[in-house]
Design a protein around this motif. Sequence first.
Motif, PDB file in Angstrom:
ATOM      1  N   LEU A  59     -47.152 -22.580  -7.862  1.00  0.00           N
ATOM      2  CA  LEU A  59     -46.548 -23.015  -6.591  1.00  0.00           C
ATOM      3  C   LEU A  59     -47.191 -24.233  -6.030  1.00  0.00           C
ATOM      4  CD1 LEU A  59     -45.612 -19.535  -5.235  1.00  0.00           C
ATOM      5  CD2 LEU A  59     -44.240 -21.149  -6.424  1.00  0.00           C
ATOM      6  N   HIS A  60     -48.626 -24.368  -6.300  1.00  0.00           N
ATOM      7  CA  HIS A  60     -49.398 -25.422  -6.104  1.00  0.00           C
ATOM      8  C   HIS A  60     -48.929 -26.653  -6.840  1.00  0.00           C
ATOM      9  CE1 HIS A  60     -52.702 -28.477  -5.650  1.00  0.00           C
ATOM     10  NE2 HIS A  60     -52.875 -27.787  -4.597  1.00  0.00           N
ATOM     11  N   GLY A  92     -50.532 -26.601 -12.583  1.00  0.00           N
ATOM     12  CA  GLY A  92     -49.175 -25.824 -13.113  1.00  0.00           C
ATOM     13  C   GLY A  92     -49.488 -25.667 -14.660  1.00  0.00           C
ATOM     14  N   ALA A  93     -50.222 -26.333 -15.180  1.00  0.00           N
ATOM     15  CA  ALA A  93     -50.499 -25.782 -16.646  1.00  0.00           C
ATOM     16  C   ALA A  93     -51.695 -24.844 -16.384  1.00  0.00           C
ATOM     17  CB  ALA A  93     -51.040 -27.099 -17.373  1.00  0.00           C
ATOM     18  N   VAL A 126     -39.149 -17.007 -11.453  1.00  0.00           N
ATOM     19  CA  VAL A 126     -38.292 -17.075 -10.238  1.00  0.00           C
ATOM     20  C   VAL A 126     -38.990 -17.812  -9.126  1.00  0.00           C
ATOM     21  CG1 VAL A 126     -37.192 -15.700  -8.382  1.00  0.00           C
ATOM     22  CG2 VAL A 126     -36.866 -15.054 -10.738  1.00  0.00           C
ATOM     23  N   ALA A 127     -40.328 -17.411  -8.764  1.00  0.00           N
ATOM     24  CA  ALA A 127     -40.811 -17.950  -7.703  1.00  0.00           C
ATOM     25  C   ALA A 127     -41.288 -19.487  -7.942  1.00  0.00           C
ATOM     26  CB  ALA A 127     -42.401 -17.206  -7.395  1.00  0.00           C
ATOM     27  N   TYR A 128     -41.443 -19.775  -9.103  1.00  0.00           N
ATOM     28  CA  TYR A 128     -41.753 -21.198  -9.210  1.00  0.00           C
ATOM     29  C   TYR A 128     -40.514 -21.932  -9.257  1.00  0.00           C
ATOM     30  CZ  TYR A 128     -42.756 -25.387 -12.122  1.00  0.00           C
ATOM     31  OH  TYR A 128     -42.951 -26.842 -12.355  1.00  0.00           O
ATOM     32  N   PHE A 129     -39.291 -21.491  -9.794  1.00  0.00           N
ATOM     33  CA  PHE A 129     -38.088 -22.102  -9.630  1.00  0.00           C
ATOM     34  C   PHE A 129     -37.504 -22.414  -8.359  1.00  0.00           C
ATOM     35  CE2 PHE A 129     -33.748 -21.915 -12.475  1.00  0.00           C
ATOM     36  CZ  PHE A 129     -33.625 -23.450 -11.996  1.00  0.00           C
ATOM     37  N   VAL A 130     -37.881 -21.477  -7.548  1.00  0.00           N
ATOM     38  CA  VAL A 130     -37.160 -21.277  -6.206  1.00  0.00           C
ATOM     39  C   VAL A 130     -37.758 -22.486  -5.371  1.00  0.00           C
ATOM     40  CG1 VAL A 130     -37.258 -20.001  -3.812  1.00  0.00           C
ATOM     41  CG2 VAL A 130     -36.470 -18.902  -6.030  1.00  0.00           C
TER      42      VAL A 130
END
Length: 209
Positions: free
Chosen positions: A24-25, A35-36, A83-87
């Motif tokens: 999320l950061h 992210g990686a 899902v959290a990342y996509f949102v």
Amino acid sequence: MASTARLLVPLLVAGGGIAAALLLHDGRWLGLDTGAAGTAVLVLTAWGALFALGRADLSAVENAVSPGEWRAWIGTVFTAVAVAYFVSKLRVFQGADLLHDPAVRAVTTRLVTLLVAWTVLSSMLDARWKHRVQRDERDAEVARQAAAWGRGATVAGIVVLAVTLGFSPADRLTWATPPMIANQLILLVMVGSLFEYAASALRYMADRR
């Protein structure tokens, strides 16, 4: 060994939480691509749990957590993080050039990486129990109920989206570009999978108590 196997579930969830925070950061921190790093933490956490299972006596493990429950928990963690990342990144698809926008490519790459990692880990889990019964009548009942939760969540999301698009004034639908709607539909499928995995995991956990 049973207590150790049970401990792996909260450790898996904790690793998923750390991975979600890093994803999320999704920027740079102390020169690190978060992210990686988040993707790596999630994959290594799940792989570590499976490695621990691989060195354990299967009979002791099954007395603590069944193969179906392991699959449900790992699926829940992976899907929840995705899902959290996509949102959090859904806004990049609003009016974007899906083929050439670097932000879109970055989000897509992360999601595909998580999907591939989950597919590989799922195969590893199947291989671990390949010579033993992985599904009985109880597992079939859990799967049936969990699938109903997944379908319900997907249908509810589609109804909400359809009502929003159908009854909102045009000036309030500037966000509803074709790429955005397409990705919201993909997100709803992912949310349905999350509900299915989570319902299955919680049912298994409730049955053990």
